[in-house]
Design a protein around this motif. Sequence first.
Motif, mmCIF file in Angstrom:
data_model
loop_
_atom_site.group_PDB
_atom_site.id
_atom_site.type_symbol
_atom_site.label_atom_id
_atom_site.label_comp_id
_atom_site.label_asym_id
_atom_site.label_seq_id
_atom_site.Cartn_x
_atom_site.Cartn_y
_atom_site.Cartn_z
ATOM 1 N N ASN A 94 89.555 1.155 49.882
ATOM 2 C CA ASN A 94 89.811 1.389 51.311
ATOM 3 C C ASN A 94 91.273 1.101 51.608
ATOM 4 O OD1 ASN A 94 90.014 -1.564 52.270
ATOM 5 N ND2 ASN A 94 88.048 -1.542 51.188
ATOM 6 N N TRP A 95 91.838 1.855 52.536
ATOM 7 C CA TRP A 95 93.263 1.794 52.908
ATOM 8 C C TRP A 95 93.381 2.065 54.392
ATOM 9 C CZ3 TRP A 95 98.200 0.825 51.510
ATOM 10 C CH2 TRP A 95 99.216 1.427 52.243
ATOM 11 N N SER A 96 94.116 1.241 55.052
ATOM 12 C CA SER A 96 94.326 1.468 56.482
ATOM 13 C C SER A 96 95.732 1.020 56.849
ATOM 14 C CB SER A 96 93.299 0.686 57.317
ATOM 15 O OG SER A 96 93.508 -0.706 57.195
ATOM 16 N N ASP A 97 96.364 1.732 57.780
ATOM 17 C CA ASP A 97 97.631 1.306 58.369
ATOM 18 C C ASP A 97 97.531 1.499 59.869
ATOM 19 O OD1 ASP A 97 97.994 4.024 58.811
ATOM 20 O OD2 ASP A 97 99.181 4.290 57.014
ATOM 21 N N ALA A 98 98.091 0.556 60.597
ATOM 22 C CA ALA A 98 97.972 0.592 62.059
ATOM 23 C C ALA A 98 99.216 -0.018 62.672
ATOM 24 C CB ALA A 98 96.722 -0.177 62.512
#
Length: 668
Positions: free
Chosen positions: A535-539
């Motif tokens: 899983n990968w997320s950027d915010a």
Amino acid sequence: MTDVVPQSSPLPMLATPGERLGWIFNDRNLYRRKFMETPPQPAPVPGHLLDRLNRAQRGLTKRILISLGAGVGLAFVIGCCGGIASSQSSGGGAAVGLFAFIALAAGVAGAIFFGVQPTMAKNAIQAAQQETQGQYAAQFADWDNRRQWFEHQQQQSVDAMTEWAAATPSPGTRRVDIIGGTTYGWEAVLTIFGGSLLATRGHMTLVDFTGEALCGELMDLAAMTNRSVQELRLPSELARFDLVAGLEPTELVDCLVEAMYGDAQGANRAERHQDGLLLREICEILAPTITMARLLAALRVLTDRPVQAALTADESGRLLDLQPDESRRQMHAHLRRIEAFLQPLESMGLESSTPDLNDLTCLIADGEGGNAQNELLKDLIVQWLARQVRRESAPMGSLVLLGADEVNHRSIEKLSTLCERRGVRLVLFFGHLREESLHTIGGGEVALMRLGNHQEANQAAEYIGKGHKFVLSQLTRTLGGNETHTLADTIGESETHGGNSGKSYSSHGRTTSYGTNWSKTRNWSQTESTANGTNWSDASSVQRVYEYALEPRVLQDLPEYAMILVKGQGRGSVIQAVEVDPAIITLPRVSMGPLDLPPLPDPTEAVIPATRQPSQVTVSQPQPLAAHEANPQTAAGPSLPGWGQAPVGQPQPQYPQQPYQGPWGGQQ
């Protein structure tokens, strides 16, 4: 570096029509445009020449060996055949030898040919490169000539632009409040603004309550431009100046009572009326000749000092008849208090009644006398100024008050209203932003100079205003993963024995049987499972903040000759960075009036990208009652490189290009 224009005395240059508080620096280099034509690039080497070189170099040794081998082998074969032929015939040996030599020479020639092919290909490439370089040099020379011509035109255009534009009050503004600053800064503003007011509006009355005589340079300017100047220092020259000349008894009494009580919070209304009644009765006896000396003499008569040279015996008798002896004794302390207020004004007007009408009239507080005397003089001068503004026979173009901090705000508001109705420019200088000045500012445009006190700087920043904006508050990047691997083996076996013999015996009613059965079971199983996950997320998150348009620290660190002008523009307001150094007039590219600057070039075309002139910042602008809904796709700003976009409808942070910094650094 800017060259200074030689000038013997620049002061007369400041007396040019057109009001100006100072000058705004407009960086002309922001209008420089880049030469957008891309430079020519050298043409590449033709592909067939490179292919030829590659073919010539590919397998070169092999081809040379093959050619030499073929030549040598063929010569050997021919030589052998020639030997056989020569044994049979004597005439064929020479011919065979010749053919063998030719075959060997052909093999060597082929090897030489294959060996020189790469060199020939390289020579062809070099010749093509030389031709290409020649063409590129000619094209680049033409491009460079166009670039130099474009930059020359840009330089001429920029050199023709004005670099210093006058900072002027907004049209229709009658009053200017200048807050903070040092005495040197005030003197510079007086010289610049005062000189323009003299040239634009004519007669000026200047009152200096600072005790520092800051108008000396302005008086020199007026004298150099052949304008009449009158200087009165108070209270040392009070005998030359009568603040109550020409007043009716009722007006004089109201003036004195207002000056004595001012804006005192503890003043009793009954005491005001009592003092007013007593002074009115005294003035009726002294009329028509009423001076401060005669008024003080009347008060002394009422306090049992009947011999007064300024009064006649009849006037003294009538004064004593005003009150019985017992009443006068009861009022003794009251009368002495009034006498103490008016005693510093005893010499007022003994030599002259009113000052002559001059182009520049300066009333300067010289700092002599006590605080009570100075405060009374200040109140009387403000009331005298109000009467001068009302007078139709002596029109006043502008009125300047230095050190208006201690003048009560009611008197200032009254004076401001009179000046506005009669078209008089009112300029107020406040050393501090507290008490009276806090109640007063806002009646016109406000100019802020250095405010050393942090509380005053905070109040000034509050006055300028705040604004909402979105700022980047948090950046988050998350990288995670999981992997699961499971392997299971199961082996099982079971065996069961049993049986029935199948035989049966019966004897005497008894039956016996035997049996046997047998079974065998075996099982085996294997289970394997694998699971991988990533899983990968950027915010990025933004926060709506409400911040100062101008930080208080900026006001505390302003240079001595710097000013922040809060100026109305339409129904909105802007702040302008203004320089108030009179020496700017000696620089080139200085305009004595305001300028409508052309729009800045697009940041993609500008040498120094900027979206506005750094010397002016919009604080507020009119907004419609119902705002139009913006398209979220077009309203959203760019995201950080390598980061995802926010969901549709969610505000995104904007990262504009860093604006060009102004002459003092910081935003504008």
